[in-house]
Write a protein that holds these residues in place. Sequence first.
Motif, PDB file in Angstrom:
ATOM      1  N   UNK A 287     -29.520-138.718  26.556  1.00 30.81           N
ATOM      2  CA  UNK A 287     -28.139-138.478  26.112  1.00 30.81           C
ATOM      3  C   UNK A 287     -27.413-139.728  26.000  1.00 30.81           C
ATOM      4  N   UNK A 288     -26.791-139.768  24.983  1.00 35.07           N
ATOM      5  CA  UNK A 288     -25.721-141.114  25.018  1.00 35.07           C
ATOM      6  C   UNK A 288     -24.437-140.651  25.488  1.00 35.07           C
ATOM      7  N   UNK A 289     -23.961-141.455  26.499  1.00 33.39           N
ATOM      8  CA  UNK A 289     -22.584-141.164  27.261  1.00 33.39           C
ATOM      9  C   UNK A 289     -21.952-142.127  26.310  1.00 33.39           C
ATOM     10  N   UNK A 290     -22.010-143.421  25.908  1.00 27.84           N
ATOM     11  CA  UNK A 290     -20.878-144.329  25.389  1.00 27.84           C
ATOM     12  C   UNK A 290     -21.776-145.200  24.137  1.00 27.84           C
ATOM     13  N   UNK A 291     -21.367-145.230  23.016  1.00 25.97           N
ATOM     14  CA  UNK A 291     -21.946-146.070  22.152  1.00 25.97           C
ATOM     15  C   UNK A 291     -21.372-147.520  22.170  1.00 25.97           C
ATOM     16  N   UNK A 292     -22.081-148.351  21.819  1.00 26.33           N
ATOM     17  CA  UNK A 292     -21.529-149.629  21.985  1.00 26.33           C
ATOM     18  C   UNK A 292     -21.694-150.305  20.405  1.00 26.33           C
ATOM     19  N   UNK A 293     -23.015-150.378  19.928  1.00 26.79           N
ATOM     20  CA  UNK A 293     -23.247-150.936  18.719  1.00 26.79           C
ATOM     21  C   UNK A 293     -24.721-150.365  18.160  1.00 26.79           C
ATOM     22  N   UNK A 294     -24.863-150.755  16.806  1.00 22.41           N
ATOM     23  CA  UNK A 294     -26.194-150.545  16.369  1.00 22.41           C
ATOM     24  C   UNK A 294     -26.851-151.829  16.173  1.00 22.41           C
TER      25      UNK A 294
ATOM     26  N   UNK B 186     -17.569-153.774  29.083  1.00 23.88           N
ATOM     27  CA  UNK B 186     -17.007-152.846  30.045  1.00 23.88           C
ATOM     28  C   UNK B 186     -16.964-151.418  29.672  1.00 23.88           C
ATOM     29  N   UNK B 187     -16.881-150.359  30.246  1.00 21.34           N
ATOM     30  CA  UNK B 187     -17.036-148.979  29.691  1.00 21.34           C
ATOM     31  C   UNK B 187     -15.982-148.348  30.561  1.00 21.34           C
ATOM     32  N   UNK B 188     -15.746-146.988  30.162  1.00 20.15           N
ATOM     33  CA  UNK B 188     -14.701-145.970  30.692  1.00 20.15           C
ATOM     34  C   UNK B 188     -15.270-145.159  31.549  1.00 20.15           C
ATOM     35  N   UNK B 189     -16.610-145.117  31.787  1.00 20.52           N
ATOM     36  CA  UNK B 189     -17.308-144.341  32.779  1.00 20.52           C
ATOM     37  C   UNK B 189     -16.891-144.814  34.069  1.00 20.52           C
ATOM     38  N   UNK B 190     -16.616-144.164  35.140  1.00 24.57           N
ATOM     39  CA  UNK B 190     -16.180-144.273  36.474  1.00 24.57           C
ATOM     40  C   UNK B 190     -17.040-143.410  37.414  1.00 24.57           C
TER      41      UNK B 190
END
Length: 166
Positions: free
Chosen positions: A7-14, A145-149
Amino acid sequence: MAYNNIHRIEHIRFVRNLPVKANEVLKKGELILSQDADGYCVKGAGQANCKAVGVAIEDVDATGLASGAATIDVEQGIFLFDNSGTDAITIADVAKKGTAYCEDYKTVAKTAGALSPVGPIVGLGWETLGGVAVRGSGRGFVEVEHEAVLVAGDGHGAGVLRRGCR
């Protein structure tokens, strides 16, 4: 979005047009590794000396083709992988900011041994899903960096990732 069991939680890039090793059959949703020696992409498996490059966003069949004759596109980001049944990642590994290692195309393990690194462990589970949340690292995946905490004692259960600010 889910690919396979990942499962993708956050996309960064292709990342597009990565060369595929001869005779590899890669499926959408599989963790893809790039071999250090030659740089060709292979399906995630318990092997050393590779770099995780992303999760396949398409099927590619290089059966009968020379290495590099076929290419694959992958997605990079934060993904929820299955946890190893024999070398499970625990909340202690999240707290230590440990690294997840590729056991197979959809499973990560705690111990390096003869396995290739996938990236930093950022949590266990996501919303109502189980598994291990892993962020791609500078060893193939891009460092971000990501928004998941990680939240503990918030009524949602210690060690569960939720969206939010830092």
